[in-house]
Scaffold this motif. Structure first.
Motif, PDB file in Angstrom:
ATOM      1  N   THR A  60       0.632  -1.467  -0.048  1.00 47.51           N
ATOM      2  CA  THR A  60       0.197  -0.045  -0.035  1.00 47.51           C
ATOM      3  C   THR A  60       0.933   1.528  -0.471  1.00 47.51           C
ATOM      4  OG1 THR A  60      -1.950  -1.552   1.317  1.00 47.51           O
ATOM      5  CG2 THR A  60      -1.871   1.340   1.648  1.00 47.51           C
ATOM      6  N   GLY A  61       0.475   2.669  -1.090  1.00 52.29           N
ATOM      7  CA  GLY A  61       1.228   3.786  -1.441  1.00 52.29           C
ATOM      8  C   GLY A  61       1.271   4.044  -2.314  1.00 52.29           C
ATOM      9  N   GLN A  62       1.884   5.223  -1.886  1.00 46.55           N
ATOM     10  CA  GLN A  62       1.244   6.380  -2.983  1.00 46.55           C
ATOM     11  C   GLN A  62       1.607   6.040  -4.840  1.00 46.55           C
ATOM     12  OE1 GLN A  62       3.113   9.675  -1.900  1.00 46.55           O
ATOM     13  NE2 GLN A  62       1.382  10.713  -1.252  1.00 46.55           N
ATOM     14  N   ILE A  63       0.938   6.574  -5.721  1.00 44.17           N
ATOM     15  CA  ILE A  63       1.354   6.327  -7.233  1.00 44.17           C
ATOM     16  C   ILE A  63       2.359   7.677  -7.377  1.00 44.17           C
ATOM     17  CG2 ILE A  63       0.255   6.607  -9.703  1.00 44.17           C
ATOM     18  CD1 ILE A  63      -2.139   5.014  -8.861  1.00 44.17           C
ATOM     19  N   SER A  64       3.054   7.467  -8.464  1.00 41.74           N
ATOM     20  CA  SER A  64       4.031   7.904  -8.529  1.00 41.74           C
ATOM     21  C   SER A  64       5.317   7.751 -10.500  1.00 41.74           C
ATOM     22  CB  SER A  64       5.741   7.649  -7.523  1.00 41.74           C
ATOM     23  OG  SER A  64       6.547   8.365  -8.523  1.00 41.74           O
ATOM     24  N   ILE A  65       4.139   9.490 -10.231  1.00 42.02           N
ATOM     25  CA  ILE A  65       4.408   9.250 -12.300  1.00 42.02           C
ATOM     26  C   ILE A  65       5.921  10.448 -12.505  1.00 42.02           C
ATOM     27  CG2 ILE A  65       3.919  10.016 -14.725  1.00 42.02           C
ATOM     28  CD1 ILE A  65       1.686   9.243 -13.590  1.00 42.02           C
ATOM     29  N   THR A  66       6.958  10.147 -13.058  1.00 40.65           N
ATOM     30  CA  THR A  66       7.995  10.961 -12.943  1.00 40.65           C
ATOM     31  C   THR A  66       8.487  11.358 -14.365  1.00 40.65           C
ATOM     32  OG1 THR A  66       9.651  10.680 -11.457  1.00 40.65           O
ATOM     33  CG2 THR A  66      10.585  11.406 -12.737  1.00 40.65           C
ATOM     34  N   THR A  67       8.060  12.520 -15.519  1.00 40.05           N
ATOM     35  CA  THR A  67       8.901  12.756 -16.453  1.00 40.05           C
ATOM     36  C   THR A  67       9.467  13.634 -16.579  1.00 40.05           C
ATOM     37  OG1 THR A  67       6.844  14.620 -16.716  1.00 40.05           O
ATOM     38  CG2 THR A  67       6.184  12.486 -17.236  1.00 40.05           C
ATOM     39  N   SER A  68      10.614  14.169 -17.666  1.00 35.72           N
ATOM     40  CA  SER A  68      11.242  15.019 -18.180  1.00 35.72           C
ATOM     41  C   SER A  68      10.693  16.777 -17.393  1.00 35.72           C
ATOM     42  CB  SER A  68      11.375  15.456 -19.366  1.00 35.72           C
ATOM     43  OG  SER A  68      10.342  16.314 -20.448  1.00 35.72           O
ATOM     44  N   GLY A  69       9.839  16.745 -17.116  1.00 36.41           N
ATOM     45  CA  GLY A  69       9.064  18.137 -16.228  1.00 36.41           C
ATOM     46  C   GLY A  69       8.973  17.352 -15.118  1.00 36.41           C
ATOM     47  N   GLY A  70       9.212  16.564 -14.144  1.00 41.18           N
ATOM     48  CA  GLY A  70       9.185  16.520 -13.073  1.00 41.18           C
ATOM     49  C   GLY A  70       8.460  15.567 -12.276  1.00 41.18           C
ATOM     50  N   THR A  71       8.400  15.465 -11.375  1.00 43.14           N
ATOM     51  CA  THR A  71       7.382  14.629 -10.998  1.00 43.14           C
ATOM     52  C   THR A  71       6.161  14.526 -10.033  1.00 43.14           C
ATOM     53  OG1 THR A  71       9.754  13.362 -10.232  1.00 43.14           O
ATOM     54  CG2 THR A  71       7.650  12.647  -9.097  1.00 43.14           C
ATOM     55  N   ALA A  72       5.710  13.388  -9.717  1.00 38.05           N
ATOM     56  CA  ALA A  72       4.312  14.225  -9.490  1.00 38.05           C
ATOM     57  C   ALA A  72       3.612  12.283  -8.485  1.00 38.05           C
ATOM     58  CB  ALA A  72       3.057  14.456 -10.281  1.00 38.05           C
ATOM     59  N   ASN A  73       3.259  12.836  -6.993  1.00 41.59           N
ATOM     60  CA  ASN A  73       2.376  11.860  -6.446  1.00 41.59           C
ATOM     61  C   ASN A  73       1.554  11.570  -5.808  1.00 41.59           C
ATOM     62  OD1 ASN A  73       4.774  10.525  -5.986  1.00 41.59           O
ATOM     63  ND2 ASN A  73       5.638  11.895  -5.039  1.00 41.59           N
ATOM     64  N   SER A  74       0.367  10.626  -6.182  1.00 44.81           N
ATOM     65  CA  SER A  74      -0.678  11.121  -5.654  1.00 44.81           C
ATOM     66  C   SER A  74      -0.971  11.721  -4.135  1.00 44.81           C
ATOM     67  CB  SER A  74      -1.916   9.523  -5.475  1.00 44.81           C
ATOM     68  OG  SER A  74      -1.318   8.306  -5.474  1.00 44.81           O
ATOM     69  N   ALA A  75      -2.306  12.093  -4.258  1.00 45.53           N
ATOM     70  CA  ALA A  75      -2.907  13.004  -2.478  1.00 45.53           C
ATOM     71  C   ALA A  75      -2.888  11.808  -2.036  1.00 45.53           C
ATOM     72  CB  ALA A  75      -4.268  13.528  -2.564  1.00 45.53           C
ATOM     73  N   SER A  76      -3.631  10.145  -2.464  1.00 42.93           N
ATOM     74  CA  SER A  76      -4.160   9.370  -1.606  1.00 42.93           C
ATOM     75  C   SER A  76      -2.884   7.979  -2.137  1.00 42.93           C
ATOM     76  CB  SER A  76      -5.541   8.868  -1.407  1.00 42.93           C
ATOM     77  OG  SER A  76      -5.809   9.365  -3.299  1.00 42.93           O
ATOM     78  N   ASN A  77      -3.533   6.813  -0.981  1.00 43.31           N
ATOM     79  CA  ASN A  77      -2.382   5.885  -1.425  1.00 43.31           C
ATOM     80  C   ASN A  77      -3.277   4.516  -2.418  1.00 43.31           C
ATOM     81  OD1 ASN A  77       0.144   6.906   0.092  1.00 43.31           O
ATOM     82  ND2 ASN A  77      -1.113   5.437   2.197  1.00 43.31           N
ATOM     83  N   PHE A  78      -2.837   3.968  -3.061  1.00 42.87           N
ATOM     84  CA  PHE A  78      -3.071   2.538  -3.422  1.00 42.87           C
ATOM     85  C   PHE A  78      -3.915   1.232  -2.654  1.00 42.87           C
ATOM     86  CE2 PHE A  78      -3.078  -1.073  -6.164  1.00 42.87           C
ATOM     87  CZ  PHE A  78      -4.270  -1.095  -7.020  1.00 42.87           C
ATOM     88  N   THR A  79      -3.973   0.863  -1.898  1.00 41.34           N
ATOM     89  CA  THR A  79      -4.404  -0.027  -0.885  1.00 41.34           C
ATOM     90  C   THR A  79      -3.738  -1.293  -1.973  1.00 41.34           C
ATOM     91  OG1 THR A  79      -5.478   1.032   0.254  1.00 41.34           O
ATOM     92  CG2 THR A  79      -5.458  -0.784   0.496  1.00 41.34           C
ATOM     93  N   VAL A  80      -2.930  -1.828  -1.648  1.00 37.42           N
ATOM     94  CA  VAL A  80      -3.198  -3.320  -2.212  1.00 37.42           C
ATOM     95  C   VAL A  80      -3.648  -4.200  -1.239  1.00 37.42           C
ATOM     96  CG1 VAL A  80      -1.674  -5.150  -3.039  1.00 37.42           C
ATOM     97  CG2 VAL A  80      -0.443  -3.041  -3.066  1.00 37.42           C
ATOM     98  N   THR A  81      -4.653  -5.514  -2.536  1.00 33.82           N
ATOM     99  CA  THR A  81      -4.855  -6.139  -1.073  1.00 33.82           C
ATOM    100  C   THR A  81      -4.231  -7.596  -1.748  1.00 33.82           C
ATOM    101  OG1 THR A  81      -6.787  -6.697  -3.302  1.00 33.82           O
ATOM    102  CG2 THR A  81      -7.299  -4.935  -0.965  1.00 33.82           C
TER     103      THR A  81
END
Length: 141
Positions: free
Chosen positions: A84-105
């Motif tokens: 369980t944790g955030q979603i993170s995406i990095t591009t040449s323009g920077g990094t974004a993280n989700s405000a909430s967590n994805f829960t792994v079941t």
């Protein structure tokens, strides 16, 4: 005269912003994702802006596979080892993280027969069916 200077400064800032986005790419943002939970193998749809050409993409702390990407909607697969944790995406323009967590079941183990009963044919004498069983975790052997 003052209005002209203000207009020139505004136009210059717009041009610089456009140039930076072209040169470095748009800063990614994550506005949401769905579903909010799932097991390994779940497809997660992330919405936002600037999601084009990710150089890094992780769901719940583990690198994920991009299935499809339109730049504003990215579909990725939850991979083994994710917790369980955030979603993170990095591009040449920077990094974004989700405000909430994805829960792994936890994945559900199959608890029902997956196919029809195996019945041998052509045996001479006692076929000894049902005396031994071979089980494979990946169904290949």
């Amino acid at each position: 005269m003052m209005k002209t200077k203000i207009l020139h400064r505004f136009l210059l800032s717009v041009c610089i912003s456009i140039f930076v986005n072209i040169l470095y790419g748009q800063t990614p943002t994550i506005s949401g994702f769905s579903p909010s939970s799932g097991s390994v193998g779940t497809l997660v749809t992330i919405t936002g802006t600037g999601l084009d050409n990710p150089t890094g993409f992780a769901i719940a702390g583990v690198n994920a596979i991009v299935i499809s990407n339109t730049g504003t909607q990215l579909v990725g697969m939850v991979m083994p080892g994710a917790t369980t944790g955030q979603i993170s995406i990095t591009t040449s323009g920077g990094t974004a993280n989700s405000a909430s967590n994805f829960t792994v079941t936890a994945s559900q183990v199959p608890n029902a027969q997956q196919g029809s009963k195996l019945v041998g044919t052509g045996a001479i004498g006692n076929a000894a069916q049902g005396l031994s069983v071979s089980i494979s975790s990946d169904a290949n052997s």
